[in-house]
Design a protein around this motif. Structure first.
Motif, PDB file in Angstrom:
ATOM      1  N   VAL A   1       0.807  -1.225   0.000  1.00  0.00           N
ATOM      2  CA  VAL A   1       0.000   0.000   0.000  1.00  0.00           C
ATOM      3  C   VAL A   1       0.839   1.275   0.000  1.00  0.00           C
ATOM      4  O   VAL A   1       0.303   2.365  -0.196  1.00  0.00           O
ATOM      5  CB  VAL A   1      -1.009   0.029   1.179  1.00  0.00           C
ATOM      6  N   LYS A   2       2.125   1.159   0.194  1.00  0.00           N
ATOM      7  CA  LYS A   2       3.003   2.326   0.280  1.00  0.00           C
ATOM      8  C   LYS A   2       2.807   3.317  -0.871  1.00  0.00           C
ATOM      9  O   LYS A   2       2.686   4.519  -0.650  1.00  0.00           O
ATOM     10  CB  LYS A   2       4.465   1.884   0.377  1.00  0.00           C
ATOM     11  N   PRO A   3       2.762   2.868  -2.143  1.00  0.00           N
ATOM     12  CA  PRO A   3       2.597   3.843  -3.228  1.00  0.00           C
ATOM     13  C   PRO A   3       1.230   4.527  -3.256  1.00  0.00           C
ATOM     14  O   PRO A   3       1.053   5.528  -3.944  1.00  0.00           O
ATOM     15  CB  PRO A   3       2.820   3.028  -4.503  1.00  0.00           C
ATOM     16  N   LEU A   4       0.254   4.022  -2.503  1.00  0.00           N
ATOM     17  CA  LEU A   4      -1.085   4.622  -2.495  1.00  0.00           C
ATOM     18  C   LEU A   4      -1.233   5.725  -1.458  1.00  0.00           C
ATOM     19  O   LEU A   4      -2.198   6.486  -1.490  1.00  0.00           O
ATOM     20  CB  LEU A   4      -2.142   3.542  -2.222  1.00  0.00           C
ATOM     21  N   LYS A   5      -0.302   5.821  -0.546  1.00  0.00           N
ATOM     22  CA  LYS A   5      -0.434   6.758   0.575  1.00  0.00           C
ATOM     23  C   LYS A   5      -0.395   8.218   0.154  1.00  0.00           C
ATOM     24  O   LYS A   5      -0.837   9.084   0.892  1.00  0.00           O
ATOM     25  CB  LYS A   5       0.634   6.467   1.626  1.00  0.00           C
ATOM     26  N   GLU A   6       0.087   8.510  -1.046  1.00  0.00           N
ATOM     27  CA  GLU A   6       0.157   9.894  -1.518  1.00  0.00           C
ATOM     28  C   GLU A   6      -1.188  10.433  -1.997  1.00  0.00           C
ATOM     29  O   GLU A   6      -1.357  11.635  -2.169  1.00  0.00           O
ATOM     30  CB  GLU A   6       1.180  10.009  -2.651  1.00  0.00           C
ATOM     31  N   PHE A   7      -2.174   9.568  -2.196  1.00  0.00           N
ATOM     32  CA  PHE A   7      -3.453   9.985  -2.770  1.00  0.00           C
ATOM     33  C   PHE A   7      -4.470  10.327  -1.680  1.00  0.00           C
ATOM     34  O   PHE A   7      -4.695   9.552  -0.749  1.00  0.00           O
ATOM     35  CB  PHE A   7      -4.017   8.878  -3.675  1.00  0.00           C
ATOM     36  N   LYS A   8      -5.125  11.464  -1.842  1.00  0.00           N
ATOM     37  CA  LYS A   8      -6.124  11.917  -0.866  1.00  0.00           C
ATOM     38  C   LYS A   8      -7.437  11.155  -0.977  1.00  0.00           C
ATOM     39  O   LYS A   8      -8.220  11.135  -0.035  1.00  0.00           O
ATOM     40  CB  LYS A   8      -6.379  13.412  -1.040  1.00  0.00           C
ATOM     41  N   ASN A   9      -7.688  10.542  -2.116  1.00  0.00           N
ATOM     42  CA  ASN A   9      -8.954   9.843  -2.334  1.00  0.00           C
ATOM     43  C   ASN A   9      -8.867   8.342  -2.035  1.00  0.00           C
ATOM     44  O   ASN A   9      -9.744   7.573  -2.411  1.00  0.00           O
ATOM     45  CB  ASN A   9      -9.458  10.072  -3.762  1.00  0.00           C
ATOM     46  N   ILE A  10      -7.805   7.939  -1.335  1.00  0.00           N
ATOM     47  CA  ILE A  10      -7.639   6.536  -0.952  1.00  0.00           C
ATOM     48  C   ILE A  10      -7.512   6.446   0.559  1.00  0.00           C
ATOM     49  O   ILE A  10      -6.620   7.035   1.156  1.00  0.00           O
ATOM     50  CB  ILE A  10      -6.406   5.901  -1.623  1.00  0.00           C
ATOM     51  N   SER A  11      -8.429   5.714   1.161  1.00  0.00           N
ATOM     52  CA  SER A  11      -8.401   5.463   2.599  1.00  0.00           C
ATOM     53  C   SER A  11      -7.773   4.083   2.823  1.00  0.00           C
ATOM     54  O   SER A  11      -8.187   3.104   2.199  1.00  0.00           O
ATOM     55  CB  SER A  11      -9.823   5.492   3.154  1.00  0.00           C
ATOM     56  N   ILE A  12      -6.788   4.025   3.695  1.00  0.00           N
ATOM     57  CA  ILE A  12      -6.078   2.769   3.960  1.00  0.00           C
ATOM     58  C   ILE A  12      -6.208   2.441   5.443  1.00  0.00           C
ATOM     59  O   ILE A  12      -5.903   3.276   6.294  1.00  0.00           O
ATOM     60  CB  ILE A  12      -4.589   2.882   3.568  1.00  0.00           C
ATOM     61  N   GLU A  13      -6.680   1.242   5.731  1.00  0.00           N
ATOM     62  CA  GLU A  13      -6.825   0.784   7.115  1.00  0.00           C
ATOM     63  C   GLU A  13      -6.128  -0.559   7.275  1.00  0.00           C
ATOM     64  O   GLU A  13      -6.509  -1.533   6.626  1.00  0.00           O
ATOM     65  CB  GLU A  13      -8.286   0.658   7.500  1.00  0.00           C
ATOM     66  N   LYS A  14      -5.149  -0.598   8.150  1.00  0.00           N
ATOM     67  CA  LYS A  14      -4.418  -1.843   8.414  1.00  0.00           C
ATOM     68  C   LYS A  14      -5.104  -2.557   9.577  1.00  0.00           C
ATOM     69  O   LYS A  14      -4.823  -2.302  10.749  1.00  0.00           O
ATOM     70  CB  LYS A  14      -2.958  -1.551   8.744  1.00  0.00           C
ATOM     71  N   ARG A  15      -6.019  -3.428   9.231  1.00  0.00           N
ATOM     72  CA  ARG A  15      -6.764  -4.198  10.226  1.00  0.00           C
ATOM     73  C   ARG A  15      -7.636  -5.214   9.498  1.00  0.00           C
ATOM     74  O   ARG A  15      -7.811  -5.152   8.295  1.00  0.00           O
ATOM     75  CB  ARG A  15      -7.635  -3.304  11.090  1.00  0.00           C
ATOM     76  N   PHE A  16      -8.171  -6.122  10.272  1.00  0.00           N
ATOM     77  CA  PHE A  16      -9.137  -7.068   9.741  1.00  0.00           C
ATOM     78  C   PHE A  16     -10.528  -6.602  10.113  1.00  0.00           C
ATOM     79  O   PHE A  16     -10.724  -5.962  11.153  1.00  0.00           O
ATOM     80  CB  PHE A  16      -8.891  -8.478  10.288  1.00  0.00           C
ATOM     81  N   LEU A  17     -11.498  -6.914   9.276  1.00  0.00           N
ATOM     82  CA  LEU A  17     -12.887  -6.569   9.552  1.00  0.00           C
ATOM     83  C   LEU A  17     -13.524  -7.594  10.476  1.00  0.00           C
ATOM     84  O   LEU A  17     -13.272  -8.792  10.351  1.00  0.00           O
ATOM     85  CB  LEU A  17     -13.692  -6.512   8.253  1.00  0.00           C
ATOM     86  N   ARG A  18     -14.365  -7.109  11.347  1.00  0.00           N
ATOM     87  CA  ARG A  18     -15.205  -8.006  12.138  1.00  0.00           C
ATOM     88  C   ARG A  18     -16.427  -8.352  11.289  1.00  0.00           C
ATOM     89  O   ARG A  18     -16.820  -7.585  10.407  1.00  0.00           O
ATOM     90  CB  ARG A  18     -15.615  -7.338  13.456  1.00  0.00           C
ATOM     91  N   GLN A  19     -17.018  -9.481  11.538  1.00  0.00           N
ATOM     92  CA  GLN A  19     -18.150  -9.955  10.742  1.00  0.00           C
ATOM     93  C   GLN A  19     -19.269  -8.915  10.665  1.00  0.00           C
ATOM     94  O   GLN A  19     -19.854  -8.692   9.612  1.00  0.00           O
ATOM     95  CB  GLN A  19     -18.685 -11.274  11.323  1.00  0.00           C
ATOM     96  N   ASN A  20     -19.548  -8.245  11.774  1.00  0.00           N
ATOM     97  CA  ASN A  20     -20.660  -7.288  11.787  1.00  0.00           C
ATOM     98  C   ASN A  20     -20.336  -5.998  11.022  1.00  0.00           C
ATOM     99  O   ASN A  20     -21.221  -5.190  10.772  1.00  0.00           O
ATOM    100  CB  ASN A  20     -21.081  -6.970  13.219  1.00  0.00           C
ATOM    101  N   GLU A  21     -19.089  -5.777  10.629  1.00  0.00           N
ATOM    102  CA  GLU A  21     -18.707  -4.589   9.865  1.00  0.00           C
ATOM    103  C   GLU A  21     -18.885  -4.784   8.358  1.00  0.00           C
ATOM    104  O   GLU A  21     -19.026  -3.807   7.620  1.00  0.00           O
ATOM    105  CB  GLU A  21     -17.239  -4.245  10.121  1.00  0.00           C
TER     106      GLU A  21
END
Length: 150
Positions: free
Chosen positions: A76-96
């Motif tokens: 994801v490193k090359p995507l961090k420069e873009f304002k229209n990209i949200s990056i979350e380092k985590r796993f989703l819980r089933q209810n999410e």
């Protein structure tokens, strides 16, 4: 479905040596995957986003990348420069998952191995349009009979 009412914009793309005119729905994209192995093809999603970033309409797109694993930070490193990209380092819980499916329109899900595609199928059942590739059990119905059955 809510995304039917999104704005359509004409777009000209070059693919396979030809120019194609298409209309794009500017729906938000989501990719929620594990980043522990190259078999999950997260690098293909990143490459596709980087390719889209070269287009004028890219600023009108939005992306959310969610996942974790040993390859996450590197990919994801090359995507961090873009304002229209949200990056979350985590796993989703089933209810999410259901909540996120309601907020997005396109599910990025390329693969090198996953022939079951459970997360892709869950996204489709929630109304998201999947972007994936032809592999194992994944195919595009080219025959009119198959399209009617699908």
């Amino acid at each position: 479905m809510w995304f039917i009412f999104k704005i359509l914009k004409p777009c000209f793309l070059r693919f396979g040596g030809k120019f194609w005119c298409c209309f794009l729905w500017f729906l938000p994209f989501i990719s929620a995957k594990i980043f522990s192995s190259k078999k999950y093809a997260n690098d293909l999603s990143i490459k596709a986003i980087l390719e889209l970033s070269k287009k004028d309409f890219f600023k009108d797109l939005s992306f959310k990348i969610i996942g974790d694993g040993e390859l996450f930070d590197e990919l994801v490193k090359p995507l961090k420069e873009f304002k229209n990209i949200s990056i979350e380092k985590r796993f989703l819980r089933q209810n999410e998952i259901s909540k996120l499916h309601k907020e997005y329109g396109i599910f990025l899900n390329p693969t090198r191995w996953d022939s079951q595609g459970v997360s892709r199928d869950e996204a489709m059942s929630s109304g998201l349009v999947p972007i994936t590739n032809k592999l194992a059990a994944i195919f595009i119905a080219k025959n009119e009979i198959y399209r009617k059955v699908a």
